[in-house]
Design an enzyme around this catalytic site. Structure first.
Site: not given
Length: 264
Positions: A108, A135, A158, A194, A231-233
């Site tokens: 990340d 990267d 993303d 999502d 996950t929370r996301f």
């Protein structure tokens, strides 16, 4: 409230002298459209301390200057899975704890997340996590040997929802061709998102690629496997009515995956 440190502003000296570099690959490689935006935002004191203490042993700057020996990196010869984009690292730590016989190279560019995952790994005694900074394309192309990975995980990348930004999405035919050279036969590629239009694109390009075969009977999307924690996301997305789609594809054993000079 935890004290925090702003690492978004430039400084004369590095905030973490022995920690992750701001731009590890620098200008050594060609300019191209990136699928990510560096996010060096506020880091808590606990995350900063983890970066200072643990990065030299468990961190990896993706500079593209050498080919990694994964057995040396992890200190064992267990299979290694590459995870691209791990957020704050909670799901990564949970998967590492549930499967200690598998190494996770988690990549990340989010500094607080890097520090948080290092904290989680230390607190839970997880020696099967290494944190990569930079990267993932450079990592795959320049630093990983052919057939070195047992799996690839891309969770909630993303989505670049605007049409003019679709070219920035990670899951594209060119990326899959590169990844196929580094994935050993039978390796599992697991994606989740999502954002439904992106899920459809992922399914289209993975299905069309000769190096991968859909693991879900009848094709299409797969139910969330038990080994991927929610996950929370993800929970926030579900609360908003988003539909989460998982894709499980297997690296085809006998597909052509030559390590050509163009891919290096």
């Amino acid at each position: 409230m935890s004290e925090s440190i702003d690492v978004s502003a430039p400084a004369k000296t590095p905030r973490f002298p022995d920690g992750p570099a701001a731009d590890p690959a620098g200008s050594h490689f060609e300019r191209r459209i990136r699928s990510f935006q560096p996010r060096r935002s506020r880091v808590t004191t606990g995350q900063a301390e983890a970066l200072r203490r643990l990065w030299p042993a468990w961190g990896l700057d993706i500079d593209g200057h050498c080919v990694l020996d994964l057995a040396e990196l992890f200190g064992n010869d267990r299979p290694t899975v590459l995870e691209i984009g791990f957020g704050m690292g909670e799901a990564t730590a949970a998967m590492a704890a549930a499967d200690p016989e598998t190494n996770i190279l988690a990549v990340d560019v989010h500094t607080p997340g890097q520090g948080n995952l290092l904290n989680l790994a230390e607190a839970r005694g997880l020696n099967n996590i290494r944190v990569g900074n930079g990267d993932a394309i450079i990592l795959l192309r320049e630093m990983l040997p052919p057939d070195s990975l047992a799996g690839l995980r891309v969770y909630f990348p993303d989505p670049w929802p605007k049409k003019r930004h679709h070219k920035r999405r990670l899951i594209q035919p060119e990326f899959l061709t590169l990844a196929a050279t580094r994935l050993r036969p039978g390796a599992l590629v697991h994606c989740a998102t999502d954002w439904e239009p992106y899920a459809e694109q992922m399914l289209e390009v993975l299905t069309a690629h000769p190096g991968f075969a859909n693991e879900h009977p009848g094709g299409g999307f797969a139910p969330r496997p038990d080994f991927r924690p929610r996950t929370r996301f993800e929970g926030q997305g579900l609360e908003k009515g988003h539909v989460v789609n998982d894709l499980l594809f297997r690296r085809v054993p006998h597909a052509d995956h030559r390590d050509t000079e163009e891919q290096r």
